[in-house]
Design an enzyme around this catalytic site. Structure first.
Site, PDB file in Angstrom:
ATOM      1  N   HIS A 190       0.835  -1.164  -0.188  1.00 33.19           N
ATOM      2  CA  HIS A 190       0.222  -0.485   0.529  1.00 33.19           C
ATOM      3  C   HIS A 190       0.877   1.214  -0.274  1.00 33.19           C
ATOM      4  O   HIS A 190       2.085   1.198   0.122  1.00 33.19           O
ATOM      5  CB  HIS A 190      -1.250  -0.067   1.152  1.00 33.19           C
ATOM      6  CG  HIS A 190      -0.569   0.061   2.305  1.00 33.19           C
ATOM      7  ND1 HIS A 190       0.413  -1.217   3.090  1.00 33.19           N
ATOM      8  CD2 HIS A 190      -0.568   1.332   2.911  1.00 33.19           C
ATOM      9  CE1 HIS A 190       1.002  -0.605   4.295  1.00 33.19           C
ATOM     10  NE2 HIS A 190      -0.098   0.837   4.721  1.00 33.19           N
ATOM     11  N   HIS A 230       1.142   3.876   1.966  1.00 29.98           N
ATOM     12  CA  HIS A 230       1.747   4.853   2.767  1.00 29.98           C
ATOM     13  C   HIS A 230       3.082   4.883   3.235  1.00 29.98           C
ATOM     14  O   HIS A 230       4.231   3.963   2.527  1.00 29.98           O
ATOM     15  CB  HIS A 230       1.568   4.228   4.151  1.00 29.98           C
ATOM     16  CG  HIS A 230      -0.102   4.454   4.263  1.00 29.98           C
ATOM     17  ND1 HIS A 230      -1.007   3.220   5.775  1.00 29.98           N
ATOM     18  CD2 HIS A 230      -1.052   5.267   4.709  1.00 29.98           C
ATOM     19  CE1 HIS A 230      -1.979   4.050   5.862  1.00 29.98           C
ATOM     20  NE2 HIS A 230      -2.402   5.328   5.178  1.00 29.98           N
ATOM     21  N   ASP A 283       6.035   5.160   5.105  1.00 30.56           N
ATOM     22  CA  ASP A 283       6.477   3.990   5.947  1.00 30.56           C
ATOM     23  C   ASP A 283       6.857   2.491   4.729  1.00 30.56           C
ATOM     24  O   ASP A 283       7.605   1.214   5.453  1.00 30.56           O
ATOM     25  CB  ASP A 283       6.404   3.343   7.278  1.00 30.56           C
ATOM     26  CG  ASP A 283       4.935   3.229   7.619  1.00 30.56           C
ATOM     27  OD1 ASP A 283       3.899   3.625   7.090  1.00 30.56           O
ATOM     28  OD2 ASP A 283       4.338   2.295   8.008  1.00 30.56           O
ATOM     29  N   HIS A 284       6.308   2.258   4.031  1.00 24.22           N
ATOM     30  CA  HIS A 284       6.188   1.441   2.942  1.00 24.22           C
ATOM     31  C   HIS A 284       6.469   1.380   1.721  1.00 24.22           C
ATOM     32  O   HIS A 284       7.123   0.399   0.357  1.00 24.22           O
ATOM     33  CB  HIS A 284       4.293   1.161   3.067  1.00 24.22           C
ATOM     34  CG  HIS A 284       4.071  -0.100   4.257  1.00 24.22           C
ATOM     35  ND1 HIS A 284       3.920  -1.540   4.579  1.00 24.22           N
ATOM     36  CD2 HIS A 284       3.688   0.844   5.301  1.00 24.22           C
ATOM     37  CE1 HIS A 284       3.674  -1.054   5.805  1.00 24.22           C
ATOM     38  NE2 HIS A 284       3.801   0.144   6.529  1.00 24.22           N
ATOM     39  N   HIS A 339      -7.881  -0.272   5.619  1.00 25.47           N
ATOM     40  CA  HIS A 339      -6.375   0.415   5.298  1.00 25.47           C
ATOM     41  C   HIS A 339      -6.047   1.526   4.626  1.00 25.47           C
ATOM     42  O   HIS A 339      -5.918   2.167   5.174  1.00 25.47           O
ATOM     43  CB  HIS A 339      -5.309  -0.233   6.503  1.00 25.47           C
ATOM     44  CG  HIS A 339      -4.080   0.593   6.566  1.00 25.47           C
ATOM     45  ND1 HIS A 339      -3.940   1.005   7.632  1.00 25.47           N
ATOM     46  CD2 HIS A 339      -2.742   0.929   6.419  1.00 25.47           C
ATOM     47  CE1 HIS A 339      -2.406   1.343   8.173  1.00 25.47           C
ATOM     48  NE2 HIS A 339      -1.948   1.108   7.132  1.00 25.47           N
ATOM     49  N   ASP A 374      -0.257  -4.373   5.543  1.00 21.81           N
ATOM     50  CA  ASP A 374      -1.020  -3.482   7.238  1.00 21.81           C
ATOM     51  C   ASP A 374      -1.947  -3.938   7.347  1.00 21.81           C
ATOM     52  O   ASP A 374      -3.308  -3.104   8.363  1.00 21.81           O
ATOM     53  CB  ASP A 374      -1.141  -1.853   7.209  1.00 21.81           C
ATOM     54  CG  ASP A 374       0.566  -1.327   7.791  1.00 21.81           C
ATOM     55  OD1 ASP A 374       1.564  -2.265   8.284  1.00 21.81           O
ATOM     56  OD2 ASP A 374       1.042  -0.441   7.399  1.00 21.81           O
ATOM     57  N   HIS A 431       4.290  -4.094  11.252  1.00 17.02           N
ATOM     58  CA  HIS A 431       5.114  -3.932  12.031  1.00 17.02           C
ATOM     59  C   HIS A 431       4.409  -4.623  13.139  1.00 17.02           C
ATOM     60  O   HIS A 431       4.094  -5.282  13.099  1.00 17.02           O
ATOM     61  CB  HIS A 431       3.986  -2.850  12.392  1.00 17.02           C
ATOM     62  CG  HIS A 431       3.518  -1.755  11.458  1.00 17.02           C
ATOM     63  ND1 HIS A 431       4.433  -0.690  11.684  1.00 17.02           N
ATOM     64  CD2 HIS A 431       2.613  -1.375  10.286  1.00 17.02           C
ATOM     65  CE1 HIS A 431       4.176   0.754  10.849  1.00 17.02           C
ATOM     66  NE2 HIS A 431       3.473   0.536  10.157  1.00 17.02           N
TER      67      HIS A 431
HETATM   68 FE    FE Z   1       2.196   0.785   7.661  1.00 16.43          FE
HETATM   69 ZN    ZN Z   2      -0.417   1.183   6.645  1.00 16.36          ZN
END
Ligand code: FE
Ligand code: ZN
Length: 256
Positions: free
Chosen positions: A57, A59, A61-62, A115, A134, A172
């Site tokens: 996805h 985001h 942090d990915h 998400h 996530d 995570h």
């Molecule tokens: Fe994440």
């Molecule tokens: Zn995420």
């Protein structure tokens, strides 16, 4: 039969990076790319050469490592069709029902909106492994940010339908907080009580609590257990549809 080698490593504050390799075909994929440097260090440690990034996805942090890793390795970036415009460097967009090959492995794609609106997960049946970003966490699930609680529940039902023996890699390390919350939802669940102790022990020892397995999640993750009579009684939701019970658990976790 080909072996899928899997290397999981912590990065950023609580993310996991995962590298997978089919040695026979000399292909290596990074599942998401939370940060380029950490992925490069992990590749160097293993002596592996990156050929793919499989994005779950959009985001940051990915995906933050996508462009730097692509510039350095010319890897192919595969990611969600439903949010293709938000995935840096995307080469190949995939979605529900798609199957592509990674070396000698078939990779099945499922849409798991909730998400994010376009979130996808990857399942490699021959490796008995799934990479869920996530959508699902150990004893938890992702926050519902771009979808409804009902669509998130439908997404989790797809994960629950994977074979019980499937090893599940998540985005995570949230397991300790998840376990403490889960005990407020289903305190009489023996399997959960045992697992919470094991998670405390692992975290105290600085060990990862992931990957997890589908059967373990089905037994201990309250977000996958809206059918539990104990949970329903505790929440005062006997007779409500599963997705509403799930939604109530998700709301309580958001407020916790
Ligand atoms: Fe994440
Ligand atoms: Zn995420």
């Amino acid at each position: 039969m080909a072996q899928l080698e899997i290397h999981q490593f912590p990065c950023l504050s609580d993310n996991y990076g995962v590298l997978i390799r089919d040695a026979g075909a000399d292909v290596v994929a990074s599942i998401d790319a939370p940060e380029a440097e950490a992925v490069k260090r992990a590749l160097a440690e293993k002596g592996w050469r990156l050929t793919h990034i499989l994005t779950t996805h959009h985001h940051v942090d990915h995906t933050a490592g996508n462009l730097a890793l692509k510039a350095e390795t010319n890897c192919t970036i595969i990611g969600p069709r439903g949010e293709a415009a938000k995935i840096p460097g995307l080469d190949q967009a995939v979605g529900e029902g798609d199957v592509f090959t990674f070396g000698s492995f078939q990779v099945h794609v499922f849409d798991t909106p909730g998400h994010t609106a376009g979130h996808i997960i990857y399942w490699l049946p021959a490796a008995d492994a799934a990479f869920v970003g996530d959508t699902l966490f150990a004893i938890g699930c992702g926050r519902v940010i771009e979808g409804t609680r009902e669509t998130m529940w439908q997404s989790l039902e797809k994960v629950m339908a994977l074979p019980p023996s499937t090893t599940v890699y998540c985005g995570h390390e949230y397991t300790l907080a998840n376990a403490r919350f889960a005990l407020t939802i289903e305190p009489e669940n023996d399997a959960l009580q045992q697992r919470a102790k094991e998670v405390e022990r692992l975290v105290a020892a600085g060990q990862p609590t992931l990957p997890t397995r589908i059967d373990l999640e089905l037994a201990t993750n309250p977000f996958l257990r809206p059918g539990s009579p104990d949970i329903r009684r505790r929440l005062g939701m006997v007779g409500e549809p599963d997705w509403k019970v799930f939604g109530e658990i998700r709301s309580r976790k958001d407020r916790a």
